[in-house]
Scaffold this motif. Structure first.
Motif, PDB file in Angstrom:
ATOM      1  N   HIS A  19       0.802  -1.218   0.000  1.00 27.25           N
ATOM      2  CA  HIS A  19       0.000   0.000   0.000  1.00 27.25           C
ATOM      3  C   HIS A  19       0.837   1.270   0.000  1.00 27.25           C
ATOM      4  N   PHE A  36      -4.677  -5.720  -4.969  1.00 22.17           N
ATOM      5  CA  PHE A  36      -5.555  -4.554  -5.141  1.00 22.17           C
ATOM      6  C   PHE A  36      -6.840  -4.921  -5.867  1.00 22.17           C
ATOM      7  N   HIS A  39      -9.051  -5.399  -3.027  1.00 24.08           N
ATOM      8  CA  HIS A  39      -9.477  -4.162  -2.380  1.00 24.08           C
ATOM      9  C   HIS A  39     -10.429  -3.331  -3.231  1.00 24.08           C
ATOM     10  N   MET A  75      -2.986   5.459  -3.818  1.00 24.51           N
ATOM     11  CA  MET A  75      -1.753   5.401  -3.059  1.00 24.51           C
ATOM     12  C   MET A  75      -0.760   6.420  -3.619  1.00 24.51           C
TER      13      MET A  75
END
Length: 105
Positions: A19, A36, A39, A75
């Motif tokens: 991250h 990801f 996520h 990010m």
């Protein structure tokens, strides 16, 4: 017990690195996209952080393609410049979603 604690700390460190830092090597960049996907695309898939092996075993593996990252959750290593565009080297694998804003966080 010490071994379990050490492995858990290692797992958390790797997860934190995904991250907060750009990937190192092709496998590191692949694992980041794999994670990801979990996520930002489907939280029921791609649970693995260090390997997709158990996702394949349990049928939760999906091939990560272009990952849509919400602009608010992008990010720092993904973005470049004051307008916060995706770094050119990463546009093949990531896209931003949500409202465009030129203001800084």
């Amino acid at each position: 017990l010490v071994g379990l604690f050490t492995m858990y700390l290692t797992y958390e460190w790797v997860h934190w690195r995904f991250h907060n830092h750009e990937g190192i090597g092709a496998y590191g960049r692949y694992l980041r996209r794999h994670h990801f996907y979990h996520h930002f695309v489907n939280p029921k898939m791609n649970h693995g952080v260090t390997s997709p092996i158990w996702d394949v075993v349990f049928g939760t593996y999906r091939t990560p393609e272009i990952i849509p990252v919400p602009r608010k959750l992008a990010m720092p290593w993904l973005l470049i410049g004051e307008n916060r565009f995706i770094q050119p080297s990463l546009t093949e694998h990531y896209t931003l979603t949500g409202r465009f804003s030129t203001s800084r966080r």
